[in-house]
Scaffold this active site. Structure first.
Site, PDB file in Angstrom:
ATOM      1  N   ARG A   1      15.295  35.447  22.503  1.00 36.87           N
ATOM      2  CA  ARG A   1      15.652  36.073  21.232  1.00 36.87           C
ATOM      3  C   ARG A   1      15.210  37.528  21.229  1.00 36.87           C
ATOM      4  O   ARG A   1      14.060  37.830  21.569  1.00 36.87           O
ATOM      5  CB  ARG A   1      14.950  35.342  20.094  1.00 36.87           C
ATOM      6  CG  ARG A   1      15.400  35.787  18.708  1.00 36.87           C
ATOM      7  CD  ARG A   1      14.559  35.094  17.665  1.00 36.87           C
ATOM      8  NE  ARG A   1      15.173  35.104  16.344  1.00 36.87           N
ATOM      9  CZ  ARG A   1      14.488  35.019  15.212  1.00 36.87           C
ATOM     10  NH1 ARG A   1      13.174  34.898  15.243  1.00 36.87           N
ATOM     11  NH2 ARG A   1      15.103  35.037  14.048  1.00 36.87           N
TER      12      ARG A   1
ATOM     13  N   TYR B   1       3.251  39.347   9.775  1.00 38.63           N
ATOM     14  CA  TYR B   1       2.911  38.421   8.689  1.00 38.63           C
ATOM     15  C   TYR B   1       2.117  37.275   9.281  1.00 38.63           C
ATOM     16  O   TYR B   1       2.169  37.027  10.498  1.00 38.63           O
ATOM     17  CB  TYR B   1       4.174  37.883   7.981  1.00 38.63           C
ATOM     18  CG  TYR B   1       5.086  37.062   8.870  1.00 38.63           C
ATOM     19  CD1 TYR B   1       4.929  35.678   9.009  1.00 38.63           C
ATOM     20  CD2 TYR B   1       6.113  37.665   9.588  1.00 38.63           C
ATOM     21  CE1 TYR B   1       5.757  34.941   9.837  1.00 38.63           C
ATOM     22  CE2 TYR B   1       6.945  36.929  10.421  1.00 38.63           C
ATOM     23  CZ  TYR B   1       6.763  35.566  10.540  1.00 38.63           C
ATOM     24  OH  TYR B   1       7.583  34.824  11.362  1.00 38.63           O
TER      25      TYR B   1
ATOM     26  N   HIS C   1      21.769  34.128  11.177  1.00 40.23           N
ATOM     27  CA  HIS C   1      21.954  34.273   9.732  1.00 40.23           C
ATOM     28  C   HIS C   1      23.160  35.142   9.362  1.00 40.23           C
ATOM     29  O   HIS C   1      23.068  36.045   8.510  1.00 40.23           O
ATOM     30  CB  HIS C   1      20.681  34.822   9.095  1.00 40.23           C
ATOM     31  CG  HIS C   1      19.407  34.134   9.550  1.00 40.23           C
ATOM     32  ND1 HIS C   1      19.391  32.837  10.022  1.00 40.23           N
ATOM     33  CD2 HIS C   1      18.123  34.565   9.622  1.00 40.23           C
ATOM     34  CE1 HIS C   1      18.145  32.509  10.359  1.00 40.23           C
ATOM     35  NE2 HIS C   1      17.355  33.538  10.130  1.00 40.23           N
TER      36      HIS C   1
ATOM     37  N   TYR D   1      18.738  38.979  16.206  1.00 39.09           N
ATOM     38  CA  TYR D   1      18.499  39.010  14.760  1.00 39.09           C
ATOM     39  C   TYR D   1      18.490  40.466  14.323  1.00 39.09           C
ATOM     40  O   TYR D   1      17.682  41.264  14.812  1.00 39.09           O
ATOM     41  CB  TYR D   1      17.150  38.347  14.460  1.00 39.09           C
ATOM     42  CG  TYR D   1      16.869  38.108  12.984  1.00 39.09           C
ATOM     43  CD1 TYR D   1      17.890  37.998  12.054  1.00 39.09           C
ATOM     44  CD2 TYR D   1      15.564  37.978  12.521  1.00 39.09           C
ATOM     45  CE1 TYR D   1      17.626  37.751  10.716  1.00 39.09           C
ATOM     46  CE2 TYR D   1      15.288  37.730  11.180  1.00 39.09           C
ATOM     47  CZ  TYR D   1      16.328  37.623  10.285  1.00 39.09           C
ATOM     48  OH  TYR D   1      16.064  37.388   8.952  1.00 39.09           O
TER      49      TYR D   1
ATOM     50  N   HIS E   1      18.303  26.076  13.947  1.00 43.24           N
ATOM     51  CA  HIS E   1      17.398  27.224  13.738  1.00 43.24           C
ATOM     52  C   HIS E   1      16.201  26.764  12.915  1.00 43.24           C
ATOM     53  O   HIS E   1      16.285  26.588  11.692  1.00 43.24           O
ATOM     54  CB  HIS E   1      18.104  28.382  13.028  1.00 43.24           C
ATOM     55  CG  HIS E   1      17.255  29.622  12.973  1.00 43.24           C
ATOM     56  ND1 HIS E   1      17.419  30.675  13.859  1.00 43.24           N
ATOM     57  CD2 HIS E   1      16.214  29.969  12.176  1.00 43.24           C
ATOM     58  CE1 HIS E   1      16.528  31.615  13.590  1.00 43.24           C
ATOM     59  NE2 HIS E   1      15.786  31.207  12.563  1.00 43.24           N
ATOM     60  N   CYS E   2      15.093  26.553  13.597  1.00 39.10           N
ATOM     61  CA  CYS E   2      13.859  26.186  12.919  1.00 39.10           C
ATOM     62  C   CYS E   2      12.711  26.664  13.803  1.00 39.10           C
ATOM     63  O   CYS E   2      12.933  27.099  14.932  1.00 39.10           O
ATOM     64  CB  CYS E   2      13.792  24.683  12.671  1.00 39.10           C
ATOM     65  SG  CYS E   2      14.132  23.708  14.141  1.00 39.10           S
ATOM     66  N   HIS E   3      11.514  26.611  13.255  1.00 40.46           N
ATOM     67  CA  HIS E   3      10.357  27.165  13.962  1.00 40.46           C
ATOM     68  C   HIS E   3       9.224  26.158  13.986  1.00 40.46           C
ATOM     69  O   HIS E   3       9.163  25.245  13.159  1.00 40.46           O
ATOM     70  CB  HIS E   3       9.845  28.418  13.250  1.00 40.46           C
ATOM     71  CG  HIS E   3      10.890  29.453  12.967  1.00 40.46           C
ATOM     72  ND1 HIS E   3      11.401  30.285  13.920  1.00 40.46           N
ATOM     73  CD2 HIS E   3      11.509  29.799  11.803  1.00 40.46           C
ATOM     74  CE1 HIS E   3      12.283  31.116  13.386  1.00 40.46           C
ATOM     75  NE2 HIS E   3      12.381  30.838  12.098  1.00 40.46           N
TER      76      HIS E   3
ATOM     77  N   ASN F   1       8.169  34.188   5.563  1.00 41.48           N
ATOM     78  CA  ASN F   1       8.369  35.399   4.768  1.00 41.48           C
ATOM     79  C   ASN F   1       9.165  35.210   3.497  1.00 41.48           C
ATOM     80  O   ASN F   1       9.607  36.187   2.910  1.00 41.48           O
ATOM     81  CB  ASN F   1       9.099  36.480   5.585  1.00 41.48           C
ATOM     82  CG  ASN F   1       8.126  37.307   6.371  1.00 41.48           C
ATOM     83  OD1 ASN F   1       7.088  37.678   5.836  1.00 41.48           O
ATOM     84  ND2 ASN F   1       8.439  37.569   7.616  1.00 41.48           N
TER      85      ASN F   1
ATOM     86  N   ASP G   1      16.113  26.855   9.081  1.00 39.24           N
ATOM     87  CA  ASP G   1      15.132  27.949   9.105  1.00 39.24           C
ATOM     88  C   ASP G   1      13.747  27.502   8.626  1.00 39.24           C
ATOM     89  O   ASP G   1      12.894  28.319   8.297  1.00 39.24           O
ATOM     90  CB  ASP G   1      15.588  29.173   8.307  1.00 39.24           C
ATOM     91  CG  ASP G   1      14.763  30.406   8.648  1.00 39.24           C
ATOM     92  OD1 ASP G   1      14.316  30.518   9.807  1.00 39.24           O
ATOM     93  OD2 ASP G   1      14.528  31.242   7.754  1.00 39.24           O
TER      94      ASP G   1
HETATM   95  C1  0GY Z   1      13.865  33.727  10.450  1.00 44.97           C
HETATM   96  C2  0GY Z   1      13.611  34.874   9.628  1.00 44.97           C
HETATM   97  C3  0GY Z   1      12.549  35.684   9.569  1.00 44.97           C
HETATM   98  C4  0GY Z   1      11.464  35.740  10.482  1.00 44.97           C
HETATM   99  C5  0GY Z   1      11.599  35.661  11.792  1.00 44.97           C
HETATM  100  O1  0GY Z   1      10.848  35.899  13.967  1.00 44.97           O
HETATM  101  C6  0GY Z   1      10.538  35.950  12.774  1.00 44.97           C
HETATM  102  O2  0GY Z   1       9.406  36.227  12.387  1.00 44.97           O
HETATM  103  O3  0GY Z   1      12.756  35.349  12.313  1.00 44.97           O
HETATM  104  C7  0GY Z   1      12.575  36.691   8.517  1.00 44.97           C
HETATM  105  O4  0GY Z   1      11.480  37.138   8.076  1.00 44.97           O
HETATM  106  O5  0GY Z   1      13.673  37.083   8.065  1.00 44.97           O
HETATM  107  O6  0GY Z   1      14.866  33.679  11.141  1.00 44.97           O
HETATM  108  O7  0GY Z   1      13.110  32.790  10.460  1.00 44.97           O
END
Ligand code: 0GY
Length: 292
Positions: free
Chosen positions: A120, A45, A177, A153, A27-29, A249, A244
């Site tokens: 997702r 955001y 999570h 989520y 889980h990473c972005h 955020n 993550d």
């Molecule tokens: C995460 C958590 C958050 C953000 C997102 O898609 C998203 O913007 O998942 C969060 O703000 O809790 O999983 O990275």
């Protein structure tokens, strides 16, 4: 546009714990860079740029082999930054995309070729506007044909309402999570018990991730350990782990990613548990055909 939360840690420590060969950060972005891949106008955001090169460098620094890159809400349904990262990863990354009912079959096929293996659905009210559940069901039925799964989520308090919908989804369902428990309420609270009951069905998986988001005590996240340990003990074959990064955020503190890796032996005390969590489980879901 300036980010509206903390930047990611500039120099994460080298973890004391060495992940086993083949370990996956599931889980990473990747974010932007905004000048190349603009952020969604409807985002809630604005992140800091977190490009693929930085993610791959972190992967190597932490001792991981592969990534599962998850589309975050700040990029909306524009998956270009995700697809660009997947194509650059040389088979060492898989993706989780965000799509709406307007997505074409051709676009799904293109995503599949790039390495996307899931969609997702995000139910956090602070992150997205509500979308019809029938739309989600329609998307899930379509991606099921590609062999994809669904990542969801939500927050613990919303599970009672969401459970019937989740049970109708025709695919494996991975819950981000740990279902976001309120850790101050303890393991015996009705919300966490409901989550454990849901997890009894073999189609549900979860991620023992985000102690930094769930904690009330802060590092080293002692209050999150019992939740993650319980899940790994009860469902050893259906739990994933992820950093993550770059921690969108996060406003209270920005975690040291090396310290997050050192959290792993505390929640998965045996080598067999860690191998399942970091290698076997993500491989089954994201590289079932085997890895190079
Ligand atoms: C995460 C958590 C958050 C953000 C997102 O898609 C998203 O913007 O998942 C969060 O703000 O809790 O999983 O990275």
């Amino acid at each position: 546009m300036d980010p509206d939360y903390l930047p990611f840690h500039p120099s994460p420590s080298k973890p004391a714990f060495t992940p086993p060969p083949g370990a996956v950060d599931a889980h990473c972005h990747v974010f932007g860079p905004g000048e190349v891949f603009p952020y969604a106008p409807e985002r809630k955001y604005t992140p800091c740029d977190a490009p693929k090169e930085a993610l791959f460098a972190l992967r190597d620094h932490l001792g991981f082999s592969r990534n599962v890159i998850v589309q975050a809400t700040c990029h909306g349904r524009d998956n270009r930054a995700l697809l660009d990262a997947l194509r650059a990863a040389g088979g060492r990354a898989r993706g989780v995309a965000a799509v709406g009912p307007e997505i074409t079959d051709a676009a799904l096929t293109e995503m599949d070729a790039a390495g996307v293996r899931a969609v997702r659905f995000n139910f956090l009210k602070r992150l997205v506007d509500a979308a019809p559940r029938e739309d989600f069901l329609g998307i899930a039925r379509r991606v099921a044909r590609l062999g994809w799964h669904v990542v969801v989520y939500f927050e613990a308090a919303d599970l009672a309402d969401l459970a019937p919908f989740l049970e109708r989804l025709p695919t494996t369902v991975v819950i981000d999570h740990m279902g976001r428990p309120d850790v101050t309420k303890g393991l015996d609270h009705a919300d966490f018990r409901r989550f454990l009951a849901l997890m009894e069905a073999p189609k549900f998986w979860t991620k023992a991730s985000c102690p930094e988001r769930l904690t009330r005590l802060g590092p080293p996240y002692d209050d999150v350990v019992p939740f993650a340990r319980t899940l790994i003990e009860r469902f050893p074959d259906r739990v994933l782990w992820g950093t993550d990064w770059p921690h969108p955020n996060m406003k209270s503190h920005m975690p040291d990613d090396g310290a997050l890796v050192d959290f792993i032996p505390r929640i998965a005390p045996t080598a067999a548990q860690r191998h399942a969590l970091l290698v076997d489980n993500p491989k089954r879901l994201y590289w079932p055909e085997g890895t190079a």
